[in-house]
Design an enzyme around this catalytic site. Structure first.
Site, PDB file in Angstrom:
ATOM      1  N   GLU A   1       8.158  -4.007   8.184  1.00 27.89           N
ATOM      2  CA  GLU A   1       8.350  -5.420   7.824  1.00 27.89           C
ATOM      3  C   GLU A   1       9.303  -6.072   8.825  1.00 27.89           C
ATOM      4  O   GLU A   1       9.077  -7.195   9.293  1.00 27.89           O
ATOM      5  CB  GLU A   1       8.919  -5.528   6.400  1.00 27.89           C
ATOM      6  CG  GLU A   1       7.988  -4.994   5.291  1.00 27.89           C
ATOM      7  CD  GLU A   1       8.031  -3.479   5.118  1.00 27.89           C
ATOM      8  OE1 GLU A   1       8.792  -2.801   5.859  1.00 27.89           O
ATOM      9  OE2 GLU A   1       7.299  -2.966   4.244  1.00 27.89           O
TER      10      GLU A   1
ATOM     11  N   ASP B   1      -3.469  -1.867  -4.255  1.00 27.14           N
ATOM     12  CA  ASP B   1      -3.084  -1.212  -5.517  1.00 27.14           C
ATOM     13  C   ASP B   1      -1.926  -1.893  -6.247  1.00 27.14           C
ATOM     14  O   ASP B   1      -1.549  -1.463  -7.334  1.00 27.14           O
ATOM     15  CB  ASP B   1      -2.736   0.262  -5.252  1.00 27.14           C
ATOM     16  CG  ASP B   1      -1.626   0.427  -4.223  1.00 27.14           C
ATOM     17  OD1 ASP B   1      -1.363  -0.517  -3.454  1.00 27.14           O
ATOM     18  OD2 ASP B   1      -1.024   1.510  -4.187  1.00 27.14           O
TER      19      ASP B   1
HETATM   20  C1  UGA Z   1       4.320   1.305   0.586  1.00 29.80           C
HETATM   21  C2  UGA Z   1       4.256  -0.172   0.952  1.00 29.80           C
HETATM   22  O1  UGA Z   1       4.151  -0.965  -0.240  1.00 29.80           O
HETATM   23  C3  UGA Z   1       3.041  -0.430   1.849  1.00 29.80           C
HETATM   24  O2  UGA Z   1       2.905  -1.814   2.123  1.00 29.80           O
HETATM   25  C4  UGA Z   1       3.216   0.383   3.105  1.00 29.80           C
HETATM   26  O3  UGA Z   1       2.074   0.239   3.935  1.00 29.80           O
HETATM   27  C5  UGA Z   1       3.350   1.856   2.724  1.00 29.80           C
HETATM   28  O4  UGA Z   1       4.398   2.075   1.769  1.00 29.80           O
HETATM   29  C6  UGA Z   1       3.657   2.703   3.945  1.00 29.80           C
HETATM   30  O5  UGA Z   1       4.476   3.614   3.843  1.00 29.80           O
HETATM   31  O6  UGA Z   1       3.075   2.437   4.978  1.00 29.80           O
HETATM   32  P1  UGA Z   1       2.434   2.771  -0.788  1.00 29.80           P
HETATM   33  O7  UGA Z   1       2.031   2.415  -2.178  1.00 29.80           O
HETATM   34  O8  UGA Z   1       3.253   3.988  -0.575  1.00 29.80           O
HETATM   35  O9  UGA Z   1       3.131   1.488  -0.161  1.00 29.80           O
HETATM   36  O10 UGA Z   1       1.147   2.835   0.181  1.00 29.80           O
HETATM   37  P2  UGA Z   1      -0.399   2.711  -0.150  1.00 29.80           P
HETATM   38  O11 UGA Z   1      -0.639   1.732  -1.245  1.00 29.80           O
HETATM   39  O12 UGA Z   1      -0.950   4.078  -0.303  1.00 29.80           O
HETATM   40  O13 UGA Z   1      -0.981   2.099   1.212  1.00 29.80           O
HETATM   41  C7  UGA Z   1      -0.759   0.755   1.609  1.00 29.80           C
HETATM   42  C8  UGA Z   1      -2.103   0.084   1.933  1.00 29.80           C
HETATM   43  O14 UGA Z   1      -2.730   0.775   3.014  1.00 29.80           O
HETATM   44  C9  UGA Z   1      -3.081   0.089   0.761  1.00 29.80           C
HETATM   45  O15 UGA Z   1      -3.752  -1.147   0.691  1.00 29.80           O
HETATM   46  C10 UGA Z   1      -4.027   1.225   1.096  1.00 29.80           C
HETATM   47  O16 UGA Z   1      -5.346   1.098   0.599  1.00 29.80           O
HETATM   48  C11 UGA Z   1      -4.016   1.226   2.618  1.00 29.80           C
HETATM   49  N1  UGA Z   1      -4.240   2.566   3.211  1.00 29.80           N
HETATM   50  C12 UGA Z   1      -3.638   3.664   2.687  1.00 29.80           C
HETATM   51  C13 UGA Z   1      -5.084   2.697   4.292  1.00 29.80           C
HETATM   52  O17 UGA Z   1      -5.656   1.700   4.772  1.00 29.80           O
HETATM   53  N2  UGA Z   1      -5.305   3.956   4.824  1.00 29.80           N
HETATM   54  C14 UGA Z   1      -4.715   5.072   4.305  1.00 29.80           C
HETATM   55  O18 UGA Z   1      -4.962   6.194   4.822  1.00 29.80           O
HETATM   56  C15 UGA Z   1      -3.852   4.915   3.213  1.00 29.80           C
HETATM   57 MN    MN Z   2       0.601   1.049  -2.755  1.00 29.41          MN
END
Ligand code: UGA
Ligand code: MN
Length: 254
Positions: free
Chosen positions: A198, A113
């Site tokens: 990280e 995203d």
């Molecule tokens: C922030 C950081 O930018 C992420 O790199 C980090 O993984 C995340 O926090 C975290 O707290 O772990 P954020 O925008 O809050 O990012 O998180 P998302 O974009 O919702 O998820 C990160 C990635 O994991 C995305 O590529 C998403 O598609 C994936 N994801 C999310 C999953 O594979 N499973 C899930 O249930 C939710």
């Molecule tokens: Mn994100």
């Protein structure tokens, strides 16, 4: 140098839109290998078809996050880390499927995203150990960034937990592929404090502050933004079902 981009992704109404946006950026990046890891028990038809038609070099993997590690709908989004098992599976795949004698590369964790400038990919391509740069729209600030003094990273410009060993977002660094073969145990881990994903990876790779290579004009340019897509409300689907007996056509892929 091949760029290996690791993207965890999960099923939701916005998924195909995010993957479309990201993949069409990646089409403009030379010498790229996209590792897409679905958070699911099996590979979905949507992502399988999407990847087979996207014209990129890719590897499609999947691993499901166990329910106890998954955010519940009422949880605040920071409660549990996302993408942990998915990124680890991609690292495992790299270590078992790449011939490090012949393949030179750089690894970058590209969430589905975020918004990526094409310039970012050229900045990271000559990463020797770990390169770093600012990330926009993150940490409750306009940006977070490594603080650079005399060409070296000395500290972190963040509001939240600036004492973390590597106080940056996942989007803020890339690692030379070779490093993952030198330190085969390095991975992400659920058993670390919030905000330390990280740091735990980079410490596992035995990275020191003095190893960091500041990019994007000594960390003065924003080339990646931690954008987050609004959750789409689909409440009229239910209302339509109640009133007319059907909502939108599930045969039409979203
Ligand atoms: C922030 C950081 O930018 C992420 O790199 C980090 O993984 C995340 O926090 C975290 O707290 O772990 P954020 O925008 O809050 O990012 O998180 P998302 O974009 O919702 O998820 C990160 C990635 O994991 C995305 O590529 C998403 O598609 C994936 N994801 C999310 C999953 O594979 N499973 C899930 O249930 C939710
Ligand atoms: Mn994100």
């Amino acid at each position: 140098n091949t760029l290996f981009l690791i993207t965890p992704t999960h099923t939701r109404p916005e998924q195909k839109a995010e993957l479309t946006r990201l993949s069409q950026t990646l089409l403009l990046v030379p010498n790229l290998h996209w590792i897409v890891v679905e958070d699911s028990a099996s590979k979905t038809l949507l992502v399988s078809k999407f990847l087979s038609e996207c014209s990129l070099n890719y590897t499609h993997l999947n691993v499901k996050t166990p329910d106890n590690y998954k955010l519940q709908s009422k949880d605040p989004n920071w409660l549990k880390p996302r993408g942990v098992l998915q990124r680890n599976l991609a690292l495992h795949w790299l270590r078992n499927n790449i011939d490090i004698q012949t393949q030179k590369g750089v690894v970058y964790f590209a969430d589905d995203d975020n918004t990526y400038s094409l310039k970012l990919f050229e900045e990271m391509r000559d990463t020797k150990i770990v390169s770093v740069w600012p990330v926009g729209l993150v940490g409750g600030l306009r940006y977070e960034k490594p603080i650079v003094n005399n060409g070296k990273v000395t500290q972190w410009f963040t509001y939240w937990k600036p004492r973390r060993p590597f106080a940056m977002d996942m989007a803020g660094f890339a690692v030379n592929l070779h490093r993952f073969f030198e330190f085969k145990e390095a991975k992400f881990d659920y058993n670390v404090p919030r905000g330390y994903q990280e740091s735990v990876l980079l410490q596992g790779l035995q990275v020191k502050m003095t190893d960091l290579e500041p990019k994007a004009e000594l960390c003065t340019k924003i080339l990646v933004w931690h954008t987050r897509t609004e959750k789409t409300k689909l409440k009229n689907e239910e209302r339509m079902k109640m009133q007319f007996g059907h909502g939108s056509d599930p045969q039409i892929e979203l």
